[in-house]
Design a protein around this motif. Structure first.
Motif, short mmCIF file in Angstrom:
data_model
loop_
_atom_site.label_atom_id
_atom_site.label_comp_id
_atom_site.label_asym_id
_atom_site.label_seq_id
_atom_site.Cartn_x
_atom_site.Cartn_y
_atom_site.Cartn_z
N ASP A 65 -23.82 36.06 -1.81
CA ASP A 65 -24.29 37.27 -1.12
C ASP A 65 -25.33 38.01 -1.95
O ASP A 65 -26.33 38.52 -1.41
N ALA A 66 -25.11 38.07 -3.26
CA ALA A 66 -26.04 38.79 -4.13
C ALA A 66 -27.40 38.10 -4.18
O ALA A 66 -28.44 38.76 -4.21
N LEU A 67 -27.40 36.78 -4.20
CA LEU A 67 -28.67 36.05 -4.17
C LEU A 67 -29.41 36.31 -2.86
O LEU A 67 -30.62 36.56 -2.85
N ASP A 68 -28.70 36.22 -1.76
CA ASP A 68 -29.34 36.44 -0.46
C ASP A 68 -29.91 37.85 -0.35
O ASP A 68 -30.99 38.05 0.24
N ALA A 69 -29.22 38.81 -0.91
CA ALA A 69 -29.67 40.19 -0.82
C ALA A 69 -30.97 40.43 -1.56
O ALA A 69 -31.74 41.33 -1.23
N ARG A 70 -31.25 39.60 -2.56
CA ARG A 70 -32.45 39.77 -3.37
C ARG A 70 -33.44 38.62 -3.15
O ARG A 70 -34.34 38.41 -3.97
N ALA A 71 -33.27 37.87 -2.07
CA ALA A 71 -34.03 36.63 -1.88
C ALA A 71 -35.53 36.83 -1.92
O ALA A 71 -36.25 36.08 -2.60
N ASN A 72 -36.03 37.83 -1.20
CA ASN A 72 -37.49 38.03 -1.14
C ASN A 72 -38.06 38.33 -2.52
O ASN A 72 -39.07 37.76 -2.93
N GLU A 73 -37.42 39.23 -3.23
CA GLU A 73 -37.88 39.60 -4.57
C GLU A 73 -37.81 38.42 -5.53
O GLU A 73 -38.73 38.18 -6.31
N LEU A 74 -36.72 37.67 -5.47
CA LEU A 74 -36.54 36.54 -6.39
C LEU A 74 -37.54 35.43 -6.09
O LEU A 74 -38.04 34.77 -7.01
N ALA A 75 -37.85 35.20 -4.82
CA ALA A 75 -38.82 34.16 -4.47
C ALA A 75 -40.19 34.49 -5.03
O ALA A 75 -40.90 33.59 -5.54
N VAL A 76 -40.60 35.74 -4.96
CA VAL A 76 -41.89 36.15 -5.51
C VAL A 76 -41.91 35.94 -7.02
O VAL A 76 -42.87 35.41 -7.59
N THR A 82 -43.52 29.54 -11.41
CA THR A 82 -43.51 28.10 -11.16
C THR A 82 -44.64 27.62 -10.27
O THR A 82 -44.98 26.43 -10.29
N GLY A 83 -45.19 28.50 -9.42
CA GLY A 83 -46.23 28.08 -8.49
C GLY A 83 -45.74 27.19 -7.37
O GLY A 83 -46.55 26.51 -6.72
N LEU A 84 -44.45 27.18 -7.10
CA LEU A 84 -43.91 26.28 -6.09
C LEU A 84 -44.09 26.79 -4.66
O LEU A 84 -43.84 26.04 -3.71
N GLY A 85 -44.49 28.03 -4.49
CA GLY A 85 -44.75 28.55 -3.15
C GLY A 85 -43.57 29.30 -2.57
O GLY A 85 -42.42 28.88 -2.72
N ILE A 86 -43.86 30.41 -1.89
CA ILE A 86 -42.81 31.26 -1.34
C ILE A 86 -41.95 30.53 -0.31
O ILE A 86 -40.70 30.62 -0.36
N PRO A 87 -42.53 29.79 0.66
CA PRO A 87 -41.67 29.11 1.64
C PRO A 87 -40.68 28.15 0.99
O PRO A 87 -39.50 28.14 1.34
N ARG A 88 -41.17 27.31 0.07
CA ARG A 88 -40.28 26.36 -0.60
C ARG A 88 -39.18 27.10 -1.37
O ARG A 88 -38.00 26.73 -1.31
N LEU A 89 -39.54 28.16 -2.09
CA LEU A 89 -38.58 28.87 -2.92
C LEU A 89 -37.58 29.65 -2.09
O LEU A 89 -36.39 29.73 -2.43
N THR A 90 -38.03 30.22 -0.98
CA THR A 90 -37.11 30.92 -0.08
C THR A 90 -36.06 29.95 0.47
O THR A 90 -34.86 30.27 0.54
N GLY A 91 -36.51 28.76 0.83
CA GLY A 91 -35.58 27.74 1.29
C GLY A 91 -34.62 27.30 0.20
O GLY A 91 -33.44 27.02 0.48
N GLU A 92 -35.10 27.27 -1.02
CA GLU A 92 -34.24 26.85 -2.13
C GLU A 92 -33.17 27.90 -2.42
O GLU A 92 -32.04 27.56 -2.78
N ILE A 93 -33.51 29.17 -2.29
CA ILE A 93 -32.50 30.22 -2.45
C ILE A 93 -31.41 30.05 -1.39
O ILE A 93 -30.21 30.16 -1.68
N ALA A 94 -31.83 29.78 -0.16
CA ALA A 94 -30.85 29.58 0.92
C ALA A 94 -29.95 28.39 0.62
O ALA A 94 -28.73 28.45 0.87
N ARG A 95 -30.53 27.34 0.07
CA ARG A 95 -29.70 26.18 -0.30
C ARG A 95 -28.72 26.56 -1.39
O ARG A 95 -27.55 26.14 -1.39
N THR A 96 -29.16 27.35 -2.37
CA THR A 96 -28.32 27.72 -3.50
C THR A 96 -27.14 28.57 -3.04
O THR A 96 -25.99 28.34 -3.46
N SER A 97 -27.39 29.55 -2.18
CA SER A 97 -26.29 30.37 -1.68
C SER A 97 -25.39 29.54 -0.76
O SER A 97 -24.16 29.72 -0.75
#
Length: 495
Positions: A65-76, A82-97
């Motif tokens: 829940d804590a990761l999801d709550a900060r997802a936008n900030e953490l992806a940026v 890393t330069g991996l891109g916001i869409p890829r990183l946002t998806g990776e946060i979702a996978r992690t949670s």
């Protein structure tokens, strides 16, 4: 060696002085910090091992829940490092949670607490026996070495951390230097969650200090560390694996070390259209700038008209494609060195060596014969980036020998093997011998988090091919079976 980063205020992090260089006295202070983390993890180990499913699953869900709550900030923040891109990183946060919650479900289902009970049978052996109860015991504090290419899913709160916590083991994370600010922020989030959940200090901590090679080995060899999970380079992983086995009491080392993930393209897969499969494979090679552990590195094709059309279409699909910057200058340099070695090989033909169209390297495609590939072990080495070697074979019968030369791999993909015949059965047999996951459609870049998943393979893909680092079976790595004979009821209830 970079200077130490500023310490965190959380008690989960040991305060670390700032030094510009790592001298002997400074290294001793790092060793002392590691000792403090290991001691606190050890002190928390018994309570966490006996934590209830409600407590343990609650922590895992709160972390998600804590990761999801900060997802936008953490992806940026992750993209900046890393330069991996916001869409890829946002998806990776979702996978992690998602996987944190999935391990919580496993805990509630009783997986780490499972018991197998054989009632006593009166009489002499072999028919008679005492009562035996097989239980699973957490191994103790686990050192987790975070990866560079998945700054969430294989990092501070990634699958190794989640599965170890689910199994009842405290975790000490050694963060990756490729995303230090992100690692610190995620560790802060974890610290806040654990404090709010009333979890004992030492169940989770992160080493917020620069770690030399000797410091990494000191962590692995620490007598209070009971296991290690590692995702990274072959060279670094082997050094730590050796350290784990050189201890007075060796400990399990679960390392993912690299893979070239062969893709076998059988004639049946190209019968209707060689271009469409080439485009699919090109996209897989380019995904993440080729920095996936499952990125296709070897492509086996029969040398006929359709096969040659496929290779040509693959080169066309890769040509001019823009890639994003690689994770670090060191990784970029390693990729260029590996490409240069392949290109210099007398048995290699360059199919594509394009011009850079983005912040990252241009895709590369090379070609060789089956005989040359089998004979030259240097062609079996991973190029960690957007590049692959096409192996042209004279017939389908030659494919098993090419696959056998690969040794261990995380994945093997077989396109066009739908018919039940001798040739396909032999290819599948060899694929199962060398691979942890065998695909018959799609591409290997993409690892579902499920109970049936296997992310590991024979050496050198991983150090223990019986285990997986993705999927819910991953928590089994950190449990040890114990048989209790004629145990009192109070012990069985406690276990």
């Amino acid at each position: 060696m970079q200077s130490f980063r500023a310490p965190l205020a959380s008690p989960l992090f040991r305060q670390t002085p700032s030094f510009p260089f790592m001298h002997a006295s400074e290294q001793n202070q790092v060793f002392a910090i590691i000792d403090q983390h290991a001691t606190r993890a050890h002190e928390a180990s018994a309570a966490w091992a006996h934590s209830s499913p409600t407590v343990r699953s609650g922590v895992l869900r709160a972390l998600a829940d804590a990761l999801d709550a900060r997802a936008n900030e953490l992806a940026v923040m992750a993209d900046e490092e890393t330069g991996l891109g916001i869409p890829r990183l946002t998806g990776e946060i979702a996978r992690t949670s998602f996987q944190l919650r999935g391990f919580a479900d496993e805990v509630v289902a009783g997986v780490p607490y499972v018991q197998v009970d054989d009632e006593a049978i009166p009489g002499p052996p072999p028919s008679g026996r005492p009562r035996l109860t097989r239980v699973m015991v957490p191994i103790g504090p686990v050192a987790v070495f975070a990866a560079s290419n998945f700054p969430f899913a294989f990092s501070v709160l990634g699958g190794d951390t989640a599965s170890a916590l689910a199994a009842g083991c405290p975790v000490i994370v050694k963060p990756h230097g490729g995303h230090p600010r992100l690692s610190i922020e995620v560790a802060k989030i974890a610290a806040e969650v654990l404090r709010a959940q009333g979890v004992e200090e030492g169940v989770f901590s992160m080493l917020d200090c620069d770690m030399s090679r000797d410091a990494n080995i000191h962590l692995v060899k620490h007598p209070l560390i009971a296991g290690v999970a590692f995702t990274g380079s072959y060279q670094g992983g082997v050094a730590l694996w050796r350290a784990a086995n050189e201890r007075e009491i060796p400990i399990p080392f679960f390392g993912e070390l690299g893979s070239i993930n062969p893709v076998v393209v059988l004639p049946a897969a190209l019968h209707d259209d060689p271009v469409a499969p080439a485009k699919v494979l090109a996209a897989s090679m380019l995904q993440g700038c080729g920095q996936f552990c499952t990125s296709p590195g070897v492509i086996v094709v029969v040398d006929d008209q359709r096969g040659r059309e496929f290779v040509s279409a693959l080169g066309d699909s890769l040509a001019g494609q823009a890639t994003h910057r690689m994770l670090s200058e060191g990784i970029r340099n390693g990729f260029e060195d590996a490409v240069a070695r392949i290109k210099a090989n007398a048995n290699i033909e360059v199919v594509l060596e394009g011009n850079e169209a983005g912040a990252g390297p241009a895709p590369r495609l090379f070609q060789t014969t089956g005989a040359a590939f089998i004979a030259d072990a240097s062609l079996h080495e991973e190029m960690f980036g957007p590049a692959a070697v096409v192996v042209m074979v004279p017939s389908v019968d030659a494919i098993p020998d090419v696959l056998s030369a690969v040794k261990g791999s995380l994945t093997v993909t077989i396109w066009g093997g739908d018919q039940d015949n001798h040739e396909n059965r032999e290819i599948v047999r060899v694929a199962q011998n060398i691979g942890g996951r065998v695909l018959f459609s799609g591409v290997p870049t993409g690892v579902a988090v499920t109970r049936a998943q296997q992310h590991g393979g024979p050496w050198p893909a991983s150090t223990d091919p019986k285990t997986t680092s993705v999927g819910y079976a991953a928590l089994q790595r950190f449990l040890r079976p114990v048989a209790l004979q004629d145990a009192p009821e109070w012990l069985l209830q406690r276990a």
